[in-house]
Write an enzyme that holds these catalytic residues in place. Structure first.
Site, PDB file in Angstrom:
ATOM      1  CB  SER A  12     -41.047   9.264   0.721  1.00 40.85           C
ATOM      2  OG  SER A  12     -40.163   8.335  -0.060  1.00 40.85           O
ATOM      3  N   GLY A  13     -43.245   9.719  -1.308  1.00 36.06           N
ATOM      4  CA  GLY A  13     -43.647   9.959  -2.690  1.00 36.06           C
ATOM      5  C   GLY A  13     -44.820   9.186  -2.937  1.00 36.06           C
ATOM      6  N   GLY A  15     -45.580   5.982  -3.234  1.00 32.05           N
ATOM      7  CA  GLY A  15     -45.988   5.004  -2.557  1.00 32.05           C
ATOM      8  C   GLY A  15     -46.863   5.352  -1.358  1.00 32.05           C
ATOM      9  CE1 TYR A 153     -35.403   4.492 -11.376  1.00 33.87           C
ATOM     10  CE2 TYR A 153     -35.571   5.770 -13.493  1.00 33.87           C
ATOM     11  CZ  TYR A 153     -35.957   5.469 -12.309  1.00 33.87           C
ATOM     12  OH  TYR A 153     -37.434   5.562 -12.006  1.00 33.87           O
TER      13      TYR A 153
HETATM   14  P1  NAD Z   1     -39.222   8.280  -3.138  1.00 29.59           P
HETATM   15  O1  NAD Z   1     -37.767   8.083  -3.374  1.00 29.59           O
HETATM   16  O2  NAD Z   1     -39.986   9.326  -2.659  1.00 29.59           O
HETATM   17  O3  NAD Z   1     -39.762   6.633  -3.040  1.00 29.59           O
HETATM   18  C1  NAD Z   1     -39.169   5.369  -3.421  1.00 29.59           C
HETATM   19  C2  NAD Z   1     -39.409   4.752  -2.022  1.00 29.59           C
HETATM   20  O4  NAD Z   1     -38.562   3.565  -2.114  1.00 29.59           O
HETATM   21  C3  NAD Z   1     -38.723   5.376  -0.788  1.00 29.59           C
HETATM   22  O5  NAD Z   1     -39.587   5.566   0.321  1.00 29.59           O
HETATM   23  C4  NAD Z   1     -37.580   4.630  -0.376  1.00 29.59           C
HETATM   24  O6  NAD Z   1     -37.156   4.611   0.916  1.00 29.59           O
HETATM   25  C5  NAD Z   1     -37.924   3.463  -0.701  1.00 29.59           C
HETATM   26  N1  NAD Z   1     -37.146   2.270  -1.139  1.00 29.59           N
HETATM   27  C6  NAD Z   1     -35.723   2.279  -1.493  1.00 29.59           C
HETATM   28  N2  NAD Z   1     -35.208   1.348  -1.403  1.00 29.59           N
HETATM   29  C7  NAD Z   1     -35.858   0.394  -0.565  1.00 29.59           C
HETATM   30  C8  NAD Z   1     -35.638  -1.124  -0.434  1.00 29.59           C
HETATM   31  N3  NAD Z   1     -34.669  -2.000  -0.487  1.00 29.59           N
HETATM   32  N4  NAD Z   1     -37.016  -1.597   0.473  1.00 29.59           N
HETATM   33  C9  NAD Z   1     -37.932  -1.054   0.668  1.00 29.59           C
HETATM   34  N5  NAD Z   1     -38.257   0.400   0.114  1.00 29.59           N
HETATM   35  C10 NAD Z   1     -37.157   0.519  -0.553  1.00 29.59           C
HETATM   36  O7  NAD Z   1     -39.580   8.474  -4.858  1.00 29.59           O
HETATM   37  P2  NAD Z   1     -40.588   7.951  -5.987  1.00 29.59           P
HETATM   38  O8  NAD Z   1     -40.651   9.197  -6.956  1.00 29.59           O
HETATM   39  O9  NAD Z   1     -42.193   8.199  -5.025  1.00 29.59           O
HETATM   40  O10 NAD Z   1     -40.490   6.745  -6.379  1.00 29.59           O
HETATM   41  C11 NAD Z   1     -41.568   5.631  -6.394  1.00 29.59           C
HETATM   42  C12 NAD Z   1     -41.258   4.554  -7.794  1.00 29.59           C
HETATM   43  O11 NAD Z   1     -41.590   5.484  -8.747  1.00 29.59           O
HETATM   44  C13 NAD Z   1     -39.620   4.307  -7.819  1.00 29.59           C
HETATM   45  O12 NAD Z   1     -39.877   2.969  -8.332  1.00 29.59           O
HETATM   46  C14 NAD Z   1     -39.289   5.083  -9.030  1.00 29.59           C
HETATM   47  O13 NAD Z   1     -38.489   4.412  -9.823  1.00 29.59           O
HETATM   48  C15 NAD Z   1     -40.655   5.363  -9.984  1.00 29.59           C
HETATM   49  N6  NAD Z   1     -40.556   6.456 -10.655  1.00 29.59           N
HETATM   50  C16 NAD Z   1     -40.103   7.749 -10.174  1.00 29.59           C
HETATM   51  C17 NAD Z   1     -40.393   8.616 -11.032  1.00 29.59           C
HETATM   52  C18 NAD Z   1     -39.737  10.404 -10.526  1.00 29.59           C
HETATM   53  O14 NAD Z   1     -39.440  10.953 -11.326  1.00 29.59           O
HETATM   54  N7  NAD Z   1     -39.601  10.634  -9.111  1.00 29.59           N
HETATM   55  C19 NAD Z   1     -40.522   8.683 -12.226  1.00 29.59           C
HETATM   56  C20 NAD Z   1     -40.832   7.463 -12.849  1.00 29.59           C
HETATM   57  C21 NAD Z   1     -40.980   6.576 -11.985  1.00 29.59           C
END
Ligand code: NAD
Length: 313
Positions: A12-13, A15, A153
């Site tokens: 998702s997201g 990645g 976090y």
């Molecule tokens: P998201 O929840 O869509 O993506 C996070 C992904 O990590 C998910 O697909 C989840 O299944 C996966 N994941 C969790 N634990 C895992 C594990 N043990 N092994 C493998 N995969 C695992 O959210 P996103 O926003 O796309 O987050 C991606 C990155 O961006 C994260 O590191 C998050 O901290 C960072 N981030 C997000 C935001 C925001 O506001 N969404 C802001 C800044 C940084």
């Protein structure tokens, strides 16, 4: 020659978008191993990848919290070669710390910090031997600036920042680059997942006043920030792709020009008072004016603070 890119957390997201963008690169510069913890969630990625699937994009299982899973994934890759590692997998956590168990807090570190460290440890020996490589980690502006009710976090992202900043010096000697991507709020499932968890919680252990600040002050303010300043995962993925394509990538990249002034407060006053007080006022004193404040920030920063942030071309 095609670069082998391994991305974690691709169901998702950010990645997912990043894996697809890299795999669909017009110049075919990359072969992407898009990994996820649970392969039952691969449909969305497969659909988004389209023709690139099984050509420039292959999907592998990888749980960043498991040594065996990491080893298995690397062993399945051609020559175990990873030119670019993208540590994207991460979990969020919000709420009063009194209501969070130590175990839940440790889980955040297990994924966000030790998960990324595990990946780096696994690819580092080969990168050093080849005297080339790029380690890209999805940090956050919360890796630079703490945010109320995101205590653990933010700490996990600070930890990653310290780790990468330290490692970057040594790795420069081996021609291996280290980069941190620092997005502001991104509209992904991340926020939704957090809201769902919070909706279910009774906040055991936290006093009524704290729970009220969390629910009635923080949550609406946070929602407001996501709506006014939030970026799409695609925007962050494009900015990250740009960094991956650079010959001499820097250590840090913020992706959201609207958010840079909030982070800059910290560097404007090393005592920390300016940032603590500004965030306090934004949250507790401008309550009804929060919407206005956010739009003002947006307005000012649109014109003045574009520098510094990577803007996808
Ligand atoms: P998201 O929840 O869509 O993506 C996070 C992904 O990590 C998910 O697909 C989840 O299944 C996966 N994941 C969790 N634990 C895992 C594990 N043990 N092994 C493998 N995969 C695992 O959210 P996103 O926003 O796309 O987050 C991606 C990155 O961006 C994260 O590191 C998050 O901290 C960072 N981030 C997000 C935001 C925001 O506001 N969404 C802001 C800044 C940084």
């Amino acid at each position: 020659e095609q670069k082998a890119v391994l991305v974690t957390g691709c169901s998702s997201g950010i990645g997912l978008r990043l894996a697809v963008l890299l795999a669909q690169d017009a110049k075919k510069r990359y072969h992407v191993t898009a990994t996820m913890r649970d392969l039952r969630k691969k449909d969305k990625l497969e659909q988004a990848a389209g023709d690139a699937l099984n050509k420039t994009l292959s999907i592998q299982r990888l749980d960043v919290c498991s040594d065996e899973s990491v080893a298995e994934c690397l062993n399945n890759m051609k020559d175990r070669r990873v030119d670019v590692l993208v540590n994207n997998a991460g979990v969020g956590q919000i709420g009063p710390i009194e209501s969070l168990s130590m175990q839940d807090m440790q889980k955040v570190f297990e994924t966000n910090f030790f998960g990324a460290v595990r990946m780096i440890k696994a690819v580092l020996p080969d990168m050093k031997k080849r005297k080339s490589g790029h380690i890209v980690t999805m940090s956050s502006v919360m890796g630079l600036q703490g945010i109320v009710f995101n205590d653990v976090y933010a700490a996990s992202k600070f930890a990653m920042e310290g780790f990468c900043e330290s490692l970057a010096v040594q790795l420069l000697k081996f021609n291996v680059n280290v980069s941190l991507i620092e997005p502001g709020p991104v509209n992904t499932e991340f926020e939704m997942k957090l809201m769902e968890e919070v909706g279910k919680s009774q906040f055991p252990g936290a006093d009524a006043e704290t729970v009220r600040y969390f629910k009635e002050v923080y949550l609406p303010a946070s929602h407001e920030i996501f709506t006014t300043l939030g970026q799409s995962p695609d925007t962050v993925a494009k900015a990250t792709m740009q960094v991956i394509g650079m010959r001499l990538p820097r250590l840090r990249y913020q992706t959201n020009a609207l958010y840079t002034p909030l982070v800059a407060l910290k560097y404007a006053d090393e005592s920390g008072s300016l940032s603590v007080r500004t965030f306090y006022n934004l949250l507790f004193n401008f309550g009804p004016l929060f919407h206005l404040s956010m739009n003002l920030i947006k307005c000012i920063t649109c014109n003045c603070f574009r520098r510094g942030a990577v803007s996808p071309s």
